[in-house]
Every structure is written in C-alpha cells, then in structure tokens.
Write an enzyme that holds these catalytic residues in place. Structure first.
Site, short mmCIF file in Angstrom:
data_model
loop_
_atom_site.label_atom_id
_atom_site.label_comp_id
_atom_site.label_asym_id
_atom_site.label_seq_id
_atom_site.Cartn_x
_atom_site.Cartn_y
_atom_site.Cartn_z
N HIS A 19 10.81 1.55 -7.54
CA HIS A 19 9.74 1.61 -8.68
C HIS A 19 9.17 2.48 -9.02
O HIS A 19 9.79 3.50 -9.07
CB HIS A 19 8.58 0.42 -7.61
N HIS A 22 8.91 6.34 -7.77
CA HIS A 22 10.38 6.74 -7.24
C HIS A 22 10.90 7.06 -8.66
O HIS A 22 11.49 7.80 -8.65
CB HIS A 22 11.11 5.75 -5.98
N CYS A 127 -0.33 4.75 11.82
CA CYS A 127 -0.44 4.27 10.47
C CYS A 127 1.78 4.20 10.40
O CYS A 127 2.21 5.23 9.91
CB CYS A 127 -0.57 4.32 8.91
N CYS A 130 2.68 5.22 6.62
CA CYS A 130 2.84 6.75 6.75
C CYS A 130 3.75 6.93 6.97
O CYS A 130 3.79 8.02 7.27
CB CYS A 130 1.07 7.19 6.60
N CYS A 144 -6.46 2.92 6.05
CA CYS A 144 -5.59 3.89 5.87
C CYS A 144 -5.58 3.73 4.12
O CYS A 144 -5.61 2.39 3.50
CB CYS A 144 -3.88 3.32 6.02
N HIS A 147 -2.61 2.95 2.41
CA HIS A 147 -1.86 1.26 2.81
C HIS A 147 -2.73 0.02 2.77
O HIS A 147 -2.30 -1.13 2.75
CB HIS A 147 -0.81 1.25 4.22
N LYS A 298 -2.90 2.51 -6.51
CA LYS A 298 -1.35 3.06 -6.32
C LYS A 298 -0.69 1.66 -6.01
O LYS A 298 -0.67 0.95 -5.69
CB LYS A 298 -1.13 3.58 -4.90
N LYS A 301 4.83 -0.12 -2.64
CA LYS A 301 6.03 -1.38 -1.37
C LYS A 301 4.51 -2.14 -0.72
O LYS A 301 5.02 -3.51 -1.35
CB LYS A 301 6.75 -0.38 -0.51
O1 ME8 Z 1 6.72 9.05 1.92
N1 ME8 Z 1 3.16 7.28 -7.38
O2 ME8 Z 1 9.43 7.57 1.03
P1 ME8 Z 1 8.64 7.11 -0.41
C1 ME8 Z 1 4.28 8.25 -7.98
N2 ME8 Z 1 10.43 8.99 3.08
N3 ME8 Z 1 4.52 8.44 -7.35
C2 ME8 Z 1 5.52 7.45 -6.00
C3 ME8 Z 1 4.42 6.49 -6.34
C4 ME8 Z 1 3.33 5.71 -7.11
N4 ME8 Z 1 2.11 5.67 -7.36
N5 ME8 Z 1 4.80 5.97 -4.75
C5 ME8 Z 1 5.93 6.44 -4.58
C6 ME8 Z 1 8.57 8.33 1.34
N6 ME8 Z 1 6.04 7.70 -5.61
C7 ME8 Z 1 9.35 9.57 2.46
C8 ME8 Z 1 9.54 11.22 1.97
S1 ME8 Z 1 11.13 13.12 1.58
C9 ME8 Z 1 11.99 14.38 2.86
C10 ME8 Z 1 10.67 11.47 2.65
C11 ME8 Z 1 7.03 9.06 -5.18
O3 ME8 Z 1 9.42 5.86 -0.51
C12 ME8 Z 1 6.42 9.77 -5.44
O4 ME8 Z 1 7.19 10.67 -5.03
O5 ME8 Z 1 7.27 6.72 0.05
C13 ME8 Z 1 6.26 9.66 -3.73
O6 ME8 Z 1 6.22 11.17 -3.40
C14 ME8 Z 1 7.62 9.05 -2.87
O7 ME8 Z 1 7.98 8.25 -4.40
C15 ME8 Z 1 7.19 8.27 -1.49
O8 ME8 Z 1 8.14 7.65 -1.55
#
Ligand code: ME8
Length: 518
Positions: A19, A22, A127, A130, A144, A147, A298, A301
């Site tokens: 989204h 990411h 959670c 998280c 949380c 979430h 925020k 997903k």
């Molecule tokens: O946390 N605004 O994966 P994730 C800006 N797998 N950036 C955002 C965002 C938002 N609303 N939502 C997500 C994980 N992101 C772990 C990470 S790393 C070793 C493991 C971006 O799929 C942002 O970079 O939940 C956030 O840190 C990341 O997606 C979290 O992706």
C-alpha cells in the site's frame, strides 16, 4: 574504487499486498539509490519480504494454502508490483531463501555461544499484528495503538536474549554517535525508552514448534523456531554478504536502514543489541520516516484503509503519485494522503510549472530555431541568474538527498523551474521573434531555457526517472544519464551543444482530473 552506498528498506510482511506506506519507503530508497548511482557511487539497494511468523501463517491458513505456497504466491506479487513501478533495487530479499535461513541460524548460534540466551517462562500481552509482546507504552485503553486490537495474554517457556545487559552500552553509543539514528526526535525516543525502562526487558526470541512451525528452527533446540523479528533483522547483514562472502564488512560499514517509525523499537533497540551480543559491528545508520494517514488514522493492512499503488498508476500514471509522496511528506513527520490534493499539487507543479516550461521551450525552438538548440548571442545578468539557479539547485539537491529530505530537494529543484519560467516570461521570446533585429536575443533566450531544462532533467532523474528520460530524449541527449556525475554535471552550462536536434511532443504531464471510485 568508487564509494559504496548501501541502503535497505524494511522487508515487508506478506500477509497483504503493498500500500502507500510500503510504496513510500521503497520509493524514497529508490530515489536515493538512483541519486547516488548518478553521483558515481557503488550502490547496493535492497528491499524484500518477511515471510515467517504467526501473521503469515494465519494468512496462509485463511487462504487455505500451505505457508510456503502462500508466501511464494504473495512474494511474487510484491516483486511484480515493484517491477511494474520501475523500482531499481539490486536485490529482492526473501527470508524463506536457504541463504537467509542459514544466516539466521549462524546469528542465533553466535548469540547462544556468547552466553547471551537463556531459557525461561514468560507471561505477557502479545499483539499478533506487531508480532511482539506489548508494553504499557504500546497500548491505549487496553488496545494496541497501531492495530487497535486487544493483545492476547500468553504464558510460555521460551528462549530469551539477555537484551537488557546491553542497554547502557546502547545509550552510550547513541549519545556518542548522534548521526547514527536520525531524525533526532527518534533518537531521543529510543533513549527515552531505554531510560524509562518502559517494560523493555529481555527479548523472547523463540516460539515453540507445537504452536508455530512456520519459522527457522533454532540451531540449539529443534523444538523451537526463531522469533520472526530475530529472523527478519538478519536480512540486512545477509544482503551484505555476511557471514561467508569476502568483503561483507565494507558493505556493512556503509549500510543505512530506512524504516517507518512503527518499527523504531526493533531497529533502535533489538537490532543494535543483537549485533553487539554477537560481537558484530553496527551498520552506518538508521533513518526513520513518519506515517501516511487517511483521515488521521495510520494507513495499515489491519485497518483496511489502503491506497493501492497499482490503482494509482492505472488512474493517473505513477509519476504524480511518486511526486506527491516525495514532495508532500516532510521526512520524519506524518502526512495525510488525499487523491484530490495529489491532483491539485501535481497539476500545479508538474503540468503547469515544469510541463509548460518544457513545452513552450520546445515549441519555440521548433518554430524559431529549426528544432535545434540555438547558438546564443552575448548573455547578461538575467541569463547569469538562471545559470546560478541551476548551480544552487544541484548543490541543494545533493545536500538534501544525502539527508533523506526528498521534500526539500524537490522544493530546491522547483526553485530552478520557477526561475526559468520567470526568465522566459520576462524575455517574451514570442514577441521578440516578430522583430528580425531581435533574432539573436531569441536565440540566447531559447539556448538558456534548453540548458536549464537539461539541468532540471538530470536533477529530476532520481525523483521521476521516466519523465527525465523523456525530457532528455526530446532535448536530443538521450544517453546523458549514462555518463553524468552529479552534482557537478548539474551545474555545467555548455553540455547541450548548439545544433542538437530537439523534438516537441505531447504534454510531459497531462493535466489530471479526479477519477472517482467505481
Ligand atoms: O513491520 N506510512 O513489515 P510491514 C508510511 N516485516 N510507511 C508505512 C506505513 C504508513 N502508513 N505503513 C507501513 C514489518 N509502512 C516487518 C519489518 S524489517 C527487518 C521487518 C512501511 O509489512 C514503513 O516502512 O508491517 C514500515 O516501517 C513498514 O512499511 C512496515 O511494513
């Protein structure tokens, strides 16, 4: 040997598809990687997916697939999305690859051998969103914060990394190296977490296989798999060639992690302490960005308020969306996304300011100079000002991009666009062209505009690569990006030779109108 520049994004969970959040992280990293390549550095840019853990297992169960089949399918979709958006990563990392699993086991064994892991009973609030136990600070009204769901009480015998033994070292390290974790507010946040304790104790790094089999087996106890964060963080090292590839240290020393603020704790606390316990050096640094929000919540997903980058691309082309993300969000702070704001901004900046400068310059060049870059006559103060604006833009883009401030870099670049537009407005070559005695003045004006457009296209290339390529093609220098070295070449004013053929064409950025959801 040119200087290495190594940049990673988080590896994203495959319990859903990309989204805006990411996409933002990956596009910021892509912009930086492109800039540093154009600056002649030896770039390695890594993104990827985090494929283990409870969330992914639950998503596979819900889809009626094995975790492996599920993650193969979804990881393929992530990869295809980044390809469709023309992102320039050097590696798409998957934690289910054999190389990744082997490296995670080496890391777990090292920390175990160092006497830094202990077997204990633990009770806490977990959670699944998280994928970690929460502390009071992570919750509001029993839910949380991220979430908006109640965590589950859990009691389990597990392996613990003695993380708290490294807190005073970590606090000292962060104090002594203020550049390691930036922007400063996030460094302060981590220091506050350490100082207040805030429930940060030791880190549970295992899950019993009988409850969760989808993970990397712990090398010292086959009844357990590795906790997903312990597994995921190691991707950064593995991508640099650790533990076996010669020269991994050189890459690692230059490696910067770009993350969102939601994962500050794992990156600011778990990761440095894990490395320290394993006797490994820290990477170069961590850069933290804010969150995209829609109506103050925020985007995530689990909340379901997603903006799909492929839908944006289909509706408007990817450039406006990419431009808006890079321009609108002040690096480190939160921003709101709205489609109408994106359209308004891009119509004003891309269609009007830049698009107009480009089309009127090329139309007039076609008309008054046989579609070639004209030979200039003598130049004066006005031309010198445009030239100075280009030099300033090249310097500012370099400075701000090295600090990850894409919004300030774009602002600086558009000051050059505005300066060039003001210059043509004032010179009015369309009027001068009616007077045969002012023919030389017209040539000088159009020459200056062509040089400015060349500088703009080169500096725009990291932000909007497709538009930059079109601009350079129509300016008759399609291969300019192959040999350019920024920022110095952004300042050159003689690289576009008189006589170079130019091409007028369709609008560079068509004006957009809002397309409502069907
Ligand atoms: O946390 N605004 O994966 P994730 C800006 N797998 N950036 C955002 C965002 C938002 N609303 N939502 C997500 C994980 N992101 C772990 C990470 S790393 C070793 C493991 C971006 O799929 C942002 O970079 O939940 C956030 O840190 C990341 O997606 C979290 O992706």
């Amino acid at each position: 040997m040119s200087r290495p520049f190594v940049l990673t994004t988080p590896i994203y969970y495959v319990n859903g598809l990309p989204h805006i959040g990411h996409t933002y992280s990956t596009v910021v990293a892509d912009t930086l990687a492109r800039y540093h390549r154009l600056a002649g550095e030896d770039v390695y840019f890594q993104t990827g997916v985090d494929e283990h853990g409870e969330k992914v297992q639950a998503a596979a169960d819900a889809a009626g697939e094995t975790p492996q089949a599920y993650t193969d399918r979804i990881s393929g979709q992530w990869q295809a999305t980044w390809d469709a958006l023309n992102l320039s990563h050097d590696r798409f990392f998957r934690t289910t690859e054999a190389e990744s699993k082997a490296a995670v086991q080496v890391m777990a064994q090292r920390v175990w051998d160092a006497g830094q892991i202990e077997f204990r009973e633990y009770e806490g609030l977990y959670c699944v969103g998280c994928e970690r136990f929460l502390t009071d600070r992570d919750m509001e009204g029993g839910l949380c914060k991220d979430h908006e769901k109640a965590p589950e009480p859990r009691r389990e015998a597990n392996y613990f990394f003695k993380m708290s033994e490294h807190f005073s070292w970590l606090a000292e390290t962060l104090e002594e190296n203020p550049d390691f974790l930036q922007p400063t507010r996030y460094r302060n946040e981590v220091l506050a977490m350490i100082r207040e304790g805030s429930g940060l104790e030791d880190l549970c790094i295992s899950r019993p296989k009988e409850r969760l089999s989808w993970g990397v087996p712990l090398p010292f106890d086959e009844d357990y798999v590795c906790y997903v964060w312990f597994d995921a963080l190691v991707n950064y090292l593995t991508g640099c060639g650790w533990p076996n590839e010669p020269g991994w240290e050189e890459r690692w020393r230059e490696c910067t992690h770009l993350i969102g603020k939601d994962i500050l704790k794992p990156h600011g606390i778990y990761w440095p302490t894990m490395l320290h316990a394993a006797g490994l050096p820290l990477p170069k640094g961590i850069r933290v960005h804010g969150h995209w929000q829609i109506e103050d919540r925020k985007v995530s997903k689990s909340l379901g308020n997603l903006i799909d980058p492929l839908v944006m691309k289909e509706r408007y082309g990817f450039s406006p969306f990419r431009y808006f993300m890079l321009r609108e969000m002040s690096f480190g702070l939160d921003s709101s996304f709205a489609e109408d704001a994106m359209i308004e901004r891009t119509n004003a900046h891309l269609a009007n300011a830049l698009g107009n400068l480009f089309s009127r310059t090329l139309n007039m060049t076609a008309r008054y100079s046989d579609a070639t870059v004209p030979t200039p006559g003598p130049t004066g103060d006005e031309e010198a000002r445009v030239r100075q604006a280009a030099a300033d833009a090249a310097t500012a883009v370099d400075k701000h991009l090295r600090a990850f401030e894409t919004h300030l870099a774009l602002e600086a670049l558009f000051r050059l666009v505005d300066a060039a537009n003001r210059y043509v407005d004032h010179r009015e070559p369309w009027k001068a062209a009616k007077d045969p005695e002012r023919e030389e003045e017209v040539r000088t004006t159009l020459y200056t505009c062509c040089q400015a457009l060349r500088a703009i296209a080169l500096l725009l290339a990291p932000f909007l690569p497709d538009a930059a390529v079109t601009m350079l093609e129509r300016l008759g220098i399609p291969d300019a990006l192959d040999t350019v070295v920024l920022p110095a070449d952004g300042e050159r004013w003689d690289a576009l030779l008189p006589g170079t053929p130019t091409t007028k064409g369709d609008a560079l950025f068509p004006r957009l109108e809002l397309i409502e959801d069907a």
